[in-house]
Scaffold this active site. Structure first.
Site, PDB file in Angstrom:
ATOM      1  N   TYR A   1       0.835  -1.198   0.000  1.00 42.42           N
ATOM      2  CA  TYR A   1       0.000   0.000   0.000  1.00 42.42           C
ATOM      3  C   TYR A   1       0.873   1.252   0.000  1.00 42.42           C
ATOM      4  O   TYR A   1       0.670   2.166  -0.799  1.00 42.42           O
ATOM      5  CB  TYR A   1      -0.925  -0.001   1.224  1.00 42.42           C
ATOM      6  CG  TYR A   1      -1.816   1.211   1.323  1.00 42.42           C
ATOM      7  CD1 TYR A   1      -2.963   1.307   0.548  1.00 42.42           C
ATOM      8  CD2 TYR A   1      -1.514   2.252   2.195  1.00 42.42           C
ATOM      9  CE1 TYR A   1      -3.785   2.421   0.626  1.00 42.42           C
ATOM     10  CE2 TYR A   1      -2.329   3.364   2.284  1.00 42.42           C
ATOM     11  CZ  TYR A   1      -3.467   3.439   1.495  1.00 42.42           C
ATOM     12  OH  TYR A   1      -4.274   4.543   1.588  1.00 42.42           O
TER      13      TYR A   1
ATOM     14  N   LYS B   1       1.225   4.147  -3.029  1.00 42.03           N
ATOM     15  CA  LYS B   1       0.962   5.563  -2.800  1.00 42.03           C
ATOM     16  C   LYS B   1       2.209   6.406  -3.099  1.00 42.03           C
ATOM     17  O   LYS B   1       2.108   7.509  -3.623  1.00 42.03           O
ATOM     18  CB  LYS B   1       0.460   5.809  -1.380  1.00 42.03           C
ATOM     19  CG  LYS B   1      -0.886   5.153  -1.095  1.00 42.03           C
ATOM     20  CD  LYS B   1      -1.958   5.599  -2.080  1.00 42.03           C
ATOM     21  CE  LYS B   1      -3.300   5.002  -1.774  1.00 42.03           C
ATOM     22  NZ  LYS B   1      -4.358   5.510  -2.643  1.00 42.03           N
TER      23      LYS B   1
END
Length: 115
Positions: A23, A27
């Protein structure tokens, strides 16, 4: 041919949070894409990103009360964000901010200043 793009990333991208590595990497990649597109699409299209901190959403509502309190204590404002507060910044970048491009704007209640 003209306009604004606003990506939504996360403060997890700065590598300081103990979040999921995939994750955080995704990002971080979105941050790089934001800056690269800003360079490529200027001057006609402004490209920025908003990087929210812990926000009360359907997904985070499932977290324990103690977890949500812990996250709130990690901000200068001593609370978690509401989706409307993130949306306000996205809206601002779309309709104004005519001299802002290539920026990653943290909307985290001052989370980065606690450490």
């Amino acid at each position: 041919k003209k306009g604004a793009i606003v990506n939504v990333t996360s403060i997890s991208s700065n590598g300081k949070r103990g979040t999921s590595i995939p994750y955080a990497v995704s990002k971080g990649s979105l941050n790089t894409l934001t800056r690269s597109l800003a360079k490529s699409l200027a001057p006609d299209v402004r490209v920025n990103a908003v990087s929210p901190g812990f926000t009360i959403t359907n997904m985070t509502k499932q977290r324990t009360k103690s977890h949500k309190e812990k996250m709130a204590k990690q901000t200068l404002l001593k609370r978690n964000a509401k989706p409307k507060e993130i949306a306000e910044i996205i809206f601002m970048l779309c309709v104004s901010g005519s001299f802002v491009t290539g920026e990653i704007i943290n909307v985290d209640g001052g989370h980065g200043y606690i450490y």
